[in-house]
Design a protein around this motif. Structure first.
Motif, PDB file in Angstrom:
ATOM      1  N   ALA A  43      64.302 -36.236 -50.386  1.00  0.00           N
ATOM      2  CA  ALA A  43      64.175 -36.766 -48.564  1.00  0.00           C
ATOM      3  C   ALA A  43      65.334 -38.193 -48.827  1.00  0.00           C
ATOM      4  O   ALA A  43      66.058 -38.407 -47.771  1.00  0.00           O
ATOM      5  CB  ALA A  43      62.855 -37.142 -48.286  1.00  0.00           C
ATOM      6  N   THR A  44      65.111 -38.947 -49.669  1.00  0.00           N
ATOM      7  CA  THR A  44      65.979 -40.282 -49.899  1.00  0.00           C
ATOM      8  C   THR A  44      67.271 -39.828 -50.100  1.00  0.00           C
ATOM      9  O   THR A  44      68.081 -40.384 -49.270  1.00  0.00           O
ATOM     10  CB  THR A  44      65.403 -40.962 -51.179  1.00  0.00           C
ATOM     11  N   ALA A  45      67.720 -38.956 -50.853  1.00  0.00           N
ATOM     12  CA  ALA A  45      69.116 -38.705 -51.068  1.00  0.00           C
ATOM     13  C   ALA A  45      69.932 -37.942 -49.925  1.00  0.00           C
ATOM     14  O   ALA A  45      70.707 -38.364 -49.510  1.00  0.00           O
ATOM     15  CB  ALA A  45      69.203 -37.643 -52.194  1.00  0.00           C
ATOM     16  N   LEU A  46      69.009 -37.227 -49.309  1.00  0.00           N
ATOM     17  CA  LEU A  46      69.522 -36.661 -47.699  1.00  0.00           C
ATOM     18  C   LEU A  46      69.614 -37.724 -46.769  1.00  0.00           C
ATOM     19  O   LEU A  46      70.780 -37.757 -46.157  1.00  0.00           O
ATOM     20  CB  LEU A  46      68.295 -35.419 -47.480  1.00  0.00           C
ATOM     21  N   THR A  47      68.858 -38.523 -46.715  1.00  0.00           N
ATOM     22  CA  THR A  47      68.935 -39.768 -45.684  1.00  0.00           C
ATOM     23  C   THR A  47      69.995 -40.539 -45.961  1.00  0.00           C
ATOM     24  O   THR A  47      70.792 -40.911 -44.927  1.00  0.00           O
ATOM     25  CB  THR A  47      67.623 -40.650 -45.687  1.00  0.00           C
ATOM     26  N   ILE A  48      70.185 -40.712 -47.096  1.00  0.00           N
ATOM     27  CA  ILE A  48      71.553 -41.692 -47.757  1.00  0.00           C
ATOM     28  C   ILE A  48      72.835 -41.107 -47.231  1.00  0.00           C
ATOM     29  O   ILE A  48      73.567 -41.436 -46.721  1.00  0.00           O
ATOM     30  CB  ILE A  48      71.376 -42.029 -49.229  1.00  0.00           C
ATOM     31  N   LEU A  49      72.812 -39.540 -47.518  1.00  0.00           N
ATOM     32  CA  LEU A  49      73.923 -38.945 -47.082  1.00  0.00           C
ATOM     33  C   LEU A  49      74.315 -38.991 -45.750  1.00  0.00           C
ATOM     34  O   LEU A  49      75.545 -39.092 -45.250  1.00  0.00           O
ATOM     35  CB  LEU A  49      74.007 -37.481 -47.575  1.00  0.00           C
ATOM     36  N   LEU A  50      73.187 -38.726 -44.905  1.00  0.00           N
ATOM     37  CA  LEU A  50      73.338 -38.578 -43.451  1.00  0.00           C
ATOM     38  C   LEU A  50      73.749 -40.034 -42.800  1.00  0.00           C
ATOM     39  O   LEU A  50      74.417 -40.370 -42.096  1.00  0.00           O
ATOM     40  CB  LEU A  50      71.786 -38.300 -42.977  1.00  0.00           C
ATOM     41  N   VAL A  51      73.150 -41.192 -43.590  1.00  0.00           N
ATOM     42  CA  VAL A  51      73.530 -42.423 -43.092  1.00  0.00           C
ATOM     43  C   VAL A  51      74.731 -42.768 -43.512  1.00  0.00           C
ATOM     44  O   VAL A  51      75.634 -43.373 -42.661  1.00  0.00           O
ATOM     45  CB  VAL A  51      72.392 -43.696 -43.666  1.00  0.00           C
ATOM     46  N   ARG A  52      75.248 -42.485 -44.578  1.00  0.00           N
ATOM     47  CA  ARG A  52      76.716 -42.674 -44.951  1.00  0.00           C
ATOM     48  C   ARG A  52      77.670 -41.897 -44.099  1.00  0.00           C
ATOM     49  O   ARG A  52      78.859 -42.309 -43.915  1.00  0.00           O
ATOM     50  CB  ARG A  52      76.905 -42.298 -46.522  1.00  0.00           C
ATOM     51  N   LYS A  53      77.290 -40.773 -43.506  1.00  0.00           N
ATOM     52  CA  LYS A  53      78.197 -40.108 -42.453  1.00  0.00           C
ATOM     53  C   LYS A  53      78.281 -40.497 -41.127  1.00  0.00           C
ATOM     54  O   LYS A  53      79.254 -40.249 -40.433  1.00  0.00           O
ATOM     55  CB  LYS A  53      77.697 -38.517 -42.576  1.00  0.00           C
ATOM     56  N   ARG A  54      77.382 -41.391 -40.740  1.00  0.00           N
ATOM     57  CA  ARG A  54      77.229 -42.059 -39.407  1.00  0.00           C
ATOM     58  C   ARG A  54      77.487 -43.442 -39.539  1.00  0.00           C
ATOM     59  O   ARG A  54      76.813 -44.196 -40.585  1.00  0.00           O
ATOM     60  CB  ARG A  54      76.055 -41.742 -38.890  1.00  0.00           C
ATOM     61  N   LEU A  55      78.298 -44.139 -38.563  1.00  0.00           N
ATOM     62  CA  LEU A  55      78.429 -45.601 -38.672  1.00  0.00           C
ATOM     63  C   LEU A  55      77.028 -46.266 -37.903  1.00  0.00           C
ATOM     64  O   LEU A  55      76.849 -47.361 -38.212  1.00  0.00           O
ATOM     65  CB  LEU A  55      79.493 -46.103 -37.926  1.00  0.00           C
ATOM     66  N   THR A  56      76.465 -45.625 -37.100  1.00  0.00           N
ATOM     67  CA  THR A  56      75.395 -46.190 -36.361  1.00  0.00           C
ATOM     68  C   THR A  56      74.166 -45.217 -36.354  1.00  0.00           C
ATOM     69  O   THR A  56      74.009 -43.820 -36.346  1.00  0.00           O
ATOM     70  CB  THR A  56      75.817 -46.323 -34.920  1.00  0.00           C
TER      71      THR A  56
END
Length: 208
Positions: free
Chosen positions: A72-85
């Protein structure tokens, strides 16, 4: 039935790990800080509940909980890095989902170990809120349970719906879904419409 409970636990842990990761992102923590915050958010409440019940802590004999946290942490990090906001209420929504899973599962675990209904609801509430409390303290913020919209009240409400349905003879699985849904809807409504239980007036000051 036990398999379903296991999946509910894993889902709750994963969602709370997402909540901890988002909090770490907001505070611009490093990789170690992200893992620590995601982990304490995910397993903090369940750990305290199990210690009070004097039973083996949930994650001591089951590595799948940590796999759920890391995934869950890795997936969230990937999603956050794809979006600026990230929308401001994303953390609160993720936290609400975690509450829905953990409160009902925590209540059932307490009932399984012979507690009264009242104590089971209290321990279920603890399962839901304590991980988030630890997360907020580590972030040097006032915990969500002590500020803003209805929080602990929604946990108690979900526990009451679940245990009430059980006492009415409803099967565990539909009662669980009903308790989780009731908690989630009330919490989301509190976030949306800023529902609170006011005690002190903001306009009145106490003279020293």
């Amino acid at each position: 039935m036990e398999l379903y409970f296991q999946w509910f636990d894993l889902l709750g842990i994963a969602v709370f790990a997402v909540s901890g990761t988002l909090a770490a992102w907001r505070k611009q923590m490093d990789g170690f800080g992200v893992i620590v915050l995601a982990s304490v958010t995910a397993i903090g409440g369940g750990t305290l509940r199990d210690l009070i019940l004097d039973v083996p802590v949930i994650w001591l004999r089951n590595d799948s909980f940590f796999y759920a946290i890391f995934a869950a942490t890795a997936l969230t990090i990937l999603l956050v890095r794809k979006r600026l906001t990230i929308p401001n209420n994303t953390l609160q929504v993720a936290d609400a989902l975690g509450l829905a899973f953990f409160v009902v599962m925590g209540t059932q675990k307490a009932l399984d170990h012979g507690t009264s209904t009242l104590v089971a609801i209290m321990l279920g509430t603890m399962s839901g809120v304590c991980g988030g409390m630890i997360r907020d303290v580590l972030c040097r913020e006032i915990p969500l349970v002590f500020r803003g919209e209805l929080y602990a009240v929604t946990c108690i409400f979900g526990g009451l719906v679940y245990t009430g349905l059980l006492q009415l003879g409803v099967e565990k699985m539909p009662a669980m879904f009903a308790g989780m849904l009731a908690l989630l809807l009330l919490r989301l409504a509190a976030i949306r419409w800023h529902l609170t239980i006011p005690v002190f007036s903001r306009s009145r000051k106490i003279d020293p």
